[in-house]
Write an enzyme that holds these catalytic residues in place. Structure first.
Site, PDB file in Angstrom:
ATOM      1  N   HIS A 128       0.834  -1.207   0.000  1.00  0.00           N
ATOM      2  CA  HIS A 128       0.000   0.000   0.000  1.00  0.00           C
ATOM      3  C   HIS A 128       0.867   1.255   0.000  1.00  0.00           C
ATOM      4  O   HIS A 128       2.098   1.169  -0.012  1.00  0.00           O
ATOM      5  CB  HIS A 128      -0.984  -0.021   1.178  1.00  0.00           C
ATOM      6  CG  HIS A 128      -0.339  -0.031   2.527  1.00  0.00           C
ATOM      7  ND1 HIS A 128       0.222   1.083   3.096  1.00  0.00           N
ATOM      8  CD2 HIS A 128      -0.177  -1.034   3.425  1.00  0.00           C
ATOM      9  CE1 HIS A 128       0.695   0.778   4.303  1.00  0.00           C
ATOM     10  NE2 HIS A 128       0.476  -0.510   4.514  1.00  0.00           N
ATOM     11  N   CYS A 140       3.325  -4.618   6.457  1.00  0.00           N
ATOM     12  CA  CYS A 140       3.120  -4.527   5.012  1.00  0.00           C
ATOM     13  C   CYS A 140       4.375  -3.979   4.332  1.00  0.00           C
ATOM     14  O   CYS A 140       5.341  -3.606   4.986  1.00  0.00           O
ATOM     15  CB  CYS A 140       1.946  -3.592   4.721  1.00  0.00           C
ATOM     16  SG  CYS A 140       0.379  -4.156   5.422  1.00  0.00           S
TER      17      CYS A 140
END
Length: 167
Positions: A128, A140
């Site tokens: 992201h 992430c």
């Protein structure tokens, strides 16, 4: 390795001849991923999906799925839908996919602990947008907005994400 693999290096992610700066989890890299440890899991993963905010950006590729107001991601290891996309109202612990900030305007979903999730092994390992350069994630991999959008136009379901145990 193929030039179409996303490969994490100490200096960023290599993809199609480019090196893209990125951020990883605040817990560093791990081979023993646990829910809430903030670490990015080592291994060879695949892109399993692409989500986007249709109220903020145009559909980046035909296979992208819109994020609506009721879209969530279960992070409750006691939940049968642990590490899966769910919808509100939802009684278990979850993460909002439709955030107030732009971090999830475009989300590449990795197949970490999915589709057959093992409780407590970690959820919502996404690619992201980052908050800012060098700012760590909760596990992430994150990029600047322009690089993330460049990636999204070039990858497809099944694209490999290689996260080696870096020294």
């Amino acid at each position: 390795m193929s030039p179409d693999d996303l490969v994490l290096t100490p200096n960023g992610v290599r993809f199609q001849g480019r090196l893209l700066p990125c951020s990883i989890g605040k817990g560093g890299l791990t081979t023993t991923k646990r829910e809430g440890d903030g670490a990015t899991p080592v291994g060879i993963h695949q892109i399993a999906g692409l989500l986007y905010r249709p109220d903020r950006i145009r559909r980046p590729v035909p296979w992208a799925e819109p994020i609506g107001p009721a879209d969530l991601w279960s992070d409750d290891s006691r939940d049968i839908a642990y590490n899966h996309h769910v919808r509100a109202p939802y009684g278990h612990s979850h993460e909002l996919l439709r955030r107030g900030d732009p971090l999830y305007d475009l989300v590449l979903v990795m197949d970490w602990n999915w589709p057959h999730a093992q409780p407590g092994k970690g959820s919502a390992i996404f690619i992201h947008q980052w908050r800012r350069p060098g700012y760590p994630t909760e596990g992430c991999i994150a990029f600047c907005r322009s690089d993330l959008h460049w990636l999204a136009r070039r990858i497809r379901p099944g694209t490999r994400v290689i996260v080696p145990a870096l020294a």
